[in-house]
Design a protein around this motif. Structure first.
Motif, PDB file in Angstrom:
ATOM      1  N   LEU A 166       0.835  -1.202   0.000  1.00  0.00           N
ATOM      2  CA  LEU A 166       0.000   0.000   0.000  1.00  0.00           C
ATOM      3  C   LEU A 166       0.872   1.256   0.000  1.00  0.00           C
ATOM      4  O   LEU A 166       0.599   2.220  -0.724  1.00  0.00           O
ATOM      5  N   GLY A 167       1.941   1.251   0.811  1.00  0.00           N
ATOM      6  CA  GLY A 167       2.837   2.402   0.843  1.00  0.00           C
ATOM      7  C   GLY A 167       3.498   2.649  -0.498  1.00  0.00           C
ATOM      8  O   GLY A 167       3.577   3.797  -0.965  1.00  0.00           O
ATOM      9  N   GLY A 168       3.964   1.574  -1.142  1.00  0.00           N
ATOM     10  CA  GLY A 168       4.584   1.726  -2.456  1.00  0.00           C
ATOM     11  C   GLY A 168       3.596   2.202  -3.500  1.00  0.00           C
ATOM     12  O   GLY A 168       3.921   3.030  -4.356  1.00  0.00           O
ATOM     13  N   HIS A 169       2.362   1.687  -3.424  1.00  0.00           N
ATOM     14  CA  HIS A 169       1.327   2.102  -4.377  1.00  0.00           C
ATOM     15  C   HIS A 169       1.016   3.586  -4.196  1.00  0.00           C
ATOM     16  O   HIS A 169       0.822   4.326  -5.178  1.00  0.00           O
ATOM     17  N   LEU A 186      -2.744   5.653   1.779  1.00  0.00           N
ATOM     18  CA  LEU A 186      -1.890   5.802   2.961  1.00  0.00           C
ATOM     19  C   LEU A 186      -2.703   5.622   4.246  1.00  0.00           C
ATOM     20  O   LEU A 186      -2.210   5.057   5.231  1.00  0.00           O
ATOM     21  N   ALA A 187      -3.942   6.092   4.229  1.00  0.00           N
ATOM     22  CA  ALA A 187      -4.802   5.940   5.402  1.00  0.00           C
ATOM     23  C   ALA A 187      -5.117   4.477   5.679  1.00  0.00           C
ATOM     24  O   ALA A 187      -5.413   4.099   6.823  1.00  0.00           O
ATOM     25  N   ARG A 188      -5.050   3.637   4.660  1.00  0.00           N
ATOM     26  CA  ARG A 188      -5.232   2.191   4.847  1.00  0.00           C
ATOM     27  C   ARG A 188      -3.956   1.537   5.360  1.00  0.00           C
ATOM     28  O   ARG A 188      -4.007   0.555   6.114  1.00  0.00           O
ATOM     29  N   ALA A 189      -2.798   2.073   4.978  1.00  0.00           N
ATOM     30  CA  ALA A 189      -1.521   1.456   5.352  1.00  0.00           C
ATOM     31  C   ALA A 189      -1.151   1.736   6.804  1.00  0.00           C
ATOM     32  O   ALA A 189      -0.635   0.849   7.509  1.00  0.00           O
ATOM     33  N   ILE A 190      -1.376   2.951   7.263  1.00  0.00           N
ATOM     34  CA  ILE A 190      -0.923   3.353   8.599  1.00  0.00           C
ATOM     35  C   ILE A 190      -1.476   2.447   9.706  1.00  0.00           C
ATOM     36  O   ILE A 190      -0.715   1.990  10.578  1.00  0.00           O
TER      37      ILE A 190
END
Length: 376
Positions: A166-169, A186-190
């Protein structure tokens, strides 16, 4: 530990220790661990892992010359170990650390690592796909990076790998100036990283969010600084807190189709099997896309298909002289080595030798990849 055993399993265990230290951002502990085992580990596999960790640490700290030297050593020992796992880990680490400096090589490193992963290590395969995305993003192939990222996220990933994917995307979306989409990703990755307790990855993601949501910059910076804690003065942490790992913006473009992704990877020298592994599709589907593209362009070979995507450049780096450009024009047109030899009044051996020299200069592994690298 690597210092007391010889096998890949032991090296994997030691690498997990290094990975845990990376997740919490304790890079000093990694440095101390490397120093502890370097002089006591004699096996080529162990030395490869130690040098890979050294290169990764230097890359995170922005010490790119030191990183390059370390990765050369890591790959040298990996060759001596005759174990694809060690080579795969070294290539993935180099691809991720050096993508902004040598994006074409990072794509090739990822390609080789995908081979290692597809022969037994699914973890290597996931990491190789993410390294491939980083290489394409750094090379300016942002639409391809976005398309690949969506395919990776559709796979069954561990929580850590999903967070990293997710961060890379999000980085690819930021590079395409799709900031609103990046904020959502980013809100999904954190939360994933927070639940895992990985302070380093959480802070990296928070600072990426701070760049695309300036209204939250002060809040997110304070949170990231708190996560750094006593490690805040480490150069790797400073690079994140100072925004030194921000991606360059590229022209906004749409997500390429599956066929366009296939041809993009073929142009980079990927085999049918490697394209299938990278895109999570069947080899027969890859061949179907290639045949369809050849039909649409009138190409009769893969090299000719790649050549149809552009004409040979007159300059740039690496440079080519007029004879070399003429040679590649014939290759792009679909001529065989024998036909090129006749047209240029050379021996087939000379044509083969010149093509090999060009592949080495452009750092690619196949003739179609060479044509792609030398076209505009």
């Amino acid at each position: 530990m690597v210092g007391t055993a010889q096998g890949t399993g032991t090296a994997t265990a030691w690498w997990k220790v290094v990975g845990a230290a990376t997740a919490r951002g304790d890079f000093g502990a990694i440095e101390a661990e490397i120093a502890r085992v370097r002089d006591t580990s004699s096996s080529p596999g162990a030395q490869s892992v130690i040098w890979t960790a050294t290169g990764s640490l230097a890359g995170l700290r922005g010490e790119l010359v030191e990183a390059e030297v370390a990765f050369v050593e890591a790959l040298r020992y990996a060759d001596l170990s005759d174990d694809g796992w060690h080579a795969g880990v070294a290539r993935i680490s180099r691809a991720e650390c050096m993508a902004l400096v040598t994006p074409a090589r990072s794509i090739e490193d990822a390609r080789h690592a995908i081979v290692a992963g597809s022969t037994g290590s699914r973890a290597i395969l996931h990491q190789a796909r993410m390294a491939l995305i980083a290489g394409h993003r750094a090379a300016g192939d942002v639409a391809i990076a976005i398309g690949l990222g969506e395919r990776v996220l559709a796979d069954d990933l561990s929580p850590l790998n999903r967070g990293r994917a997710l961060g890379g995307h999000a980085m690819s979306l930021i590079a395409a100036d799709r900031r609103e989409d990046a904020v959502l990703v980013l809100a999904r990755a954190i939360p994933i990283f927070e639940e895992l307790g990985t302070e380093w990855f959480t802070a990296v993601t928070e600072m990426a969010l701070a760049r695309v949501d300036p209204s939250r910059y002060d809040e997110l910076y304070r949170r990231s600084l708190a996560r750094a804690g006593r490690f805040a003065d480490d150069p790797a942490w400073r690079r994140v807190l100072d925004g030194k790992n921000a991606p360059e913006l590229a022209p906004t473009s749409g997500v390429p189709s599956a066929r366009e992704l296939v041809i993009a990877l073929v142009a980079r020298g990927f085999t049918t099997r490697q394209v299938a592994d990278a895109l999570l599709i069947q080899p027969s589907t890859v061949e179907s896309h290639v045949r369809r593209s050849m039909l649409l362009t009138g190409a009769t070979t893969r090299a000719q298909l790649v050549g149809s995507r552009g004409t040979c450049i007159d300059g740039g780096a690496p440079s080519m002289n007029a004879e070399e450009r003429e040679l590649l024009d014939f290759v792009a047109a679909g001529c065989t080595t024998k036909e090129i030899a006749v047209r240029l009044h050379l021996s087939t051996r000379t044509v083969t030798r010149r093509l090999r020299a060009l592949r080495e200069r452009f750092r690619v592994a196949s003739t179609p990849a060479l044509v792609a690298a030398a076209t505009s």
